[in-house]
Design an enzyme around this catalytic site. Structure first.
Site: not given
Ligand code: NAD
Length: 473
Positions: A41, A245, A452
Site C-alpha cells: 500500500t 453522511v 540560524h
Molecule cells: P482516519 O481515522 O484518520 O479519519 C477518518 C475520519 O472519518 C474520522 O475523522 C471520522 O470521524 C470520519 N468519519 C467516519 N465515519 C464518517 C461518516 N459517516 N461521515 C463523516 N465522517 C465520518 O482515517 P483515514 O483518513 O481514512 O486514514 C486511514 C489510516 O491511514 C489512518 O490510520 C491514517 O493514520 C493512515 N494514513 C496515514 C497517512 C500519513 O501518515 N500521512 C496518510 C494516509 C493514511
C-alpha cells in the site's frame, strides 16, 4: 513442491519487506509471499504516490504565486497526465529498489496469495503456507519455522456506499484518476481526507469535507486542528463538521448527490465525484486464520509486545494488528518481531515515541501526548508555543503559517508531547522523536543549538517558551 524456510512473510508491504531484509541480515532463510506488488500500500496506493501528487500541487500553487518572489510568469497550465506520469516513475523507481533489496538479501519472492494451513502432513503445528500462484501454476507449499503476517489493511467504506471508481472512490482509486473533477465531496476529515482536500484545493478543485465529529483531525492537538481548519478555509475548502453522511442516500448520474444529517436536519451535497476516507480495515479475511488459534478482536489480529500471536511461532505486524496504521510503525514492528524470533532481545516499541505526519499544505507532525490527553492522564501541564511568523527562514521561504507547541509536565519537566503545523514540519519532527526517546526536557531541547537561519529554530524557541524564556516573541 514443498520448500522449508526459517521465516515466511505473508505480505510484501513496508512492514513485510523490511522484516524480510532484517531476517536475511540475521541469517534466516526467508521467503516473502505477495499477491500484488512488493512495496504494498505505502509504495503503490498510499504514502509515496499521494506525496508525489501533493508535491505537484504545491509546485502548481507556488508557480501561480511566483510573482510574490519577484518572478513574473504567465499563468501556469496544469497537465495532470504528466503529474500522474511523474508519480508513476517515482513509484517504479522505488519498486525496482525493493526488488533489488530482495535479490541482495537472497530472499525468495513468491508471487501469489498465501494462506496459513492448520496442522497437516507437512507440520504438526499450524503455519504451513499454501501459495496460490498468480501465474496459475500449481500451489507452492512453504514449511516455515516462523511466520510473519503482514497483510496490511484496505480502505473502509460506509453502509450503502459502493465504490465504483467513476463517482465514488477511496484513496486507492483516487490515486489513479486520469483527470481532475471540478468538484468533490470528501467524507471524513481525518488524515487521508485532509491530505486530499489540501492537494485537490491547490490543484483548483472545489472541495467540500464532511466530518462526523465536531472537528477535523480529531487525533491531533486541538490547537493544531483549529489552525488547520482556518488554513483549509483560507484555501477555499468547505469544511462541515458534526455531519453524518448517509451512504444509502447516494444518487449518481452526471455526478453524485448525497445526504448528510447535521443537528437533526438533512442536508444535500452535490459534486462531480466523492472520496470516502473513513478509516482502514485490517486484511484478516481469507488468509487461513481459522486454521490457527490466532485471536482477532475488533477485526485486528491480537499480539503481545513482541508481535507474537496465540501461536507463538506466528507473528503479526503493521496495519493488520490495528493501532497506529503507519508505514514506519509497521517496519519497526517487523524488525522487533524478527529480532525476537532470532532471540536478539529487542526493545519493545513505545507508542508515545512514534511520530505521525500529515503531508497537507501546510504539513502537520506530532509525537507524544496532546495537551488534552496529558490532562486526561492527570498530568499538571505546562505548554510552550512559538509561531513561524517570527522565524527568519520561514519569511525567506515565504511560508509563515503555523507553529510548534510543546507539552511538558510542570512537576518533573518531562517532555510529554510536541505538535507542529507549518512548512517542512514532517522533516523536523524527528528531533522531537529523539528528545522523547532520550527523555529530554524542554530545557535540554533549547540547550541544543539550532542553527540560524533555519526553520528548526522554531523548536528551540518553543522549548524556551515552555518556561516563558523565548527570545523572539
Ligand atoms: P482516519 O481515522 O484518520 O479519519 C477518518 C475520519 O472519518 C474520522 O475523522 C471520522 O470521524 C470520519 N468519519 C467516519 N465515519 C464518517 C461518516 N459517516 N461521515 C463523516 N465522517 C465520518 O482515517 P483515514 O483518513 O481514512 O486514514 C486511514 C489510516 O491511514 C489512518 O490510520 C491514517 O493514520 C493512515 N494514513 C496515514 C497517512 C500519513 O501518515 N500521512 C496518510 C494516509 C493514511
Amino acid at each position: 513442491m514443498a520448500e522449508e524456510y526459517d521465516l515466511v512473510v505473508l505480505g510484501g508491504g513496508t512492514g513485510g519487506y523490511v522484516a524480510a531484509v532484517r531476517a536475511s541480515q540475521l541469517g534466516l532463510k526467508t521467503a516473502i509471499v505477495e499477491s500484488g506488488k512488493l512495496g504494498g500500500t505505502c509504495l503503490h496506493r498510499g504514502c509515496i504516490p499521494s506525496k508525489a501528487l501533493l508535491r505537484s500541487a504545491e509546485v502548481y500553487k507556488q508557480t501561480k504565486e511566483a510573482d510574490t518572489y519577484g518572478i513574473e510568469t504567465s499563468e501556469p497550465t496544469l497537465n495532470f497526465f504528466k503529474v500522474q506520469e511523474r508519480k508513476q516513475s517515482i513509484v517504479d523507481t522505488l519498486h525496482k529498489g525493493v526488488q533489488g533489496l530482495m535479490k541482495q538479501g537472497k530472499i525468495d519472492v513468491y508471487e501469489g496469495f498465501g494462506r496459513i494451513l492448520g496442522p497437516s502432513i507437512f507440520s504438526p503445528s499450524a503455519g504451513t503456507i499454501s501459495v496460490e500462484m498468480n501465474n496459475g501454476e500449481e500451489n507452492e507449499m512453504l514449511i516455515p519455522k516462523n511466520v510473519l503476517v503482514a497483510t496490511g489493511s484496505s480502505p473502509r467504506t460506509l453502509p450503502g456506499l459502493e465504490v465504483d471508481e467513476q463517482f465514488v472512490m477511496t484513496s486507492d482509486e483516487a490515486l489513479s484518476m486520469e483527470e481532475l473533477p471540478s468538484s468533490i465531496v470528501i467524507v471524513g476529515g481525518g488524515v487521508i481526507g485532509i491530505e486530499w482536500a489540501s492537494m485537490l484545493a491547490d490543484f483548483g478543485v472545489e472541495v467540500t469535507v464532511l466530518e462526523y465529529l465536531d472537528r477535523i483531525l480529531p487525533t491531533e492537538d486541538h490547537e493544531v486542528a483549529k489552525e488547520m481548519t482556518r488554513l483549509m478555509k483560507k484555501k477555499g475548502v468547505k469544511l462541515v463538521t458534526g455531519t453524518k453522511v448517509m451512504g444509502d442516500t447516494l444518487k449518481k448520474e452526471q455526478g453524485i448527490e448525497i445526504q448528510a444529517e447535521r443537528n437533526g436536519e438533512t442536508e444535500t451535497y452535490k459534486a462531480d465525484r466523492m472520496l470516502v476516507s473513513v478509516g482502514r480495515t485490517p486484511n484478516v479475511k481469507n488468509i487461513g486464520l481459522e486454521n490457527t488459534d490466532i485471536q482477532v478482536e475488533n477485526g485486528a489480529i491480537q499480539t503481545n509486545k513482541y508481535y507474537q500471536t496465540k501461536e507463538s511461532h506466528i507473528y503479526a505486524i503493521g496495519d493488520v494488528i490495528g493501532g497506529m496504521q503507519l508505514a514506519h510503525v509497521a517496519s519497526h514492528e517487523g524488525i522487533i518481531a524478527v529480532e525476537h524470533m532470532s532471540e536478539q532481545d529487542p526493545l519493545p516499541m513505545d507508542m508515545e515515541q512514534v511520530p505521525s505526519c500529515i503531508y497537507s499544505n501546510p504539513e502537520v507532525a506530532s509525537v507524544g501526548l496532546t495537551e488534552e490527553q496529558a490532562k486526561e492522564q492527570g498530568y499538571d501541564v505546562k505548554t510552550g508555543k512559538f509561531s513561524f511568523k517570527a522565524i527568519g527562514k520561514a519569511l525567506v521561504f515565504g511560508d509563515t503559517d503555523g507553529f510548534v507547541k510543546i507539552v511538558a509536565d510542570k512537576q518533573t519537566d518531562d517532555l510529554l508531547g510536541v505538535h507542529m503545523l507549518g512548512p517542512h514540519v514532517t522533516d523536523m519532527i524527528s528531533e522531537a522523536g529523539l528528545a522523547k526517546v532520550l527523555d529530554a526536557t524542554p530545557w535540554e531541547i533549547a540547550h541544543s543549538i539550532h542553527p540560524h537561519p533555519t526553520l528548526s529554530e522554531v523548536m528551540g524557541e518553543a522549548a524556551l517558551a515552555v518556561d516563558g524564556k523565548q527570545i523572539h516573541g
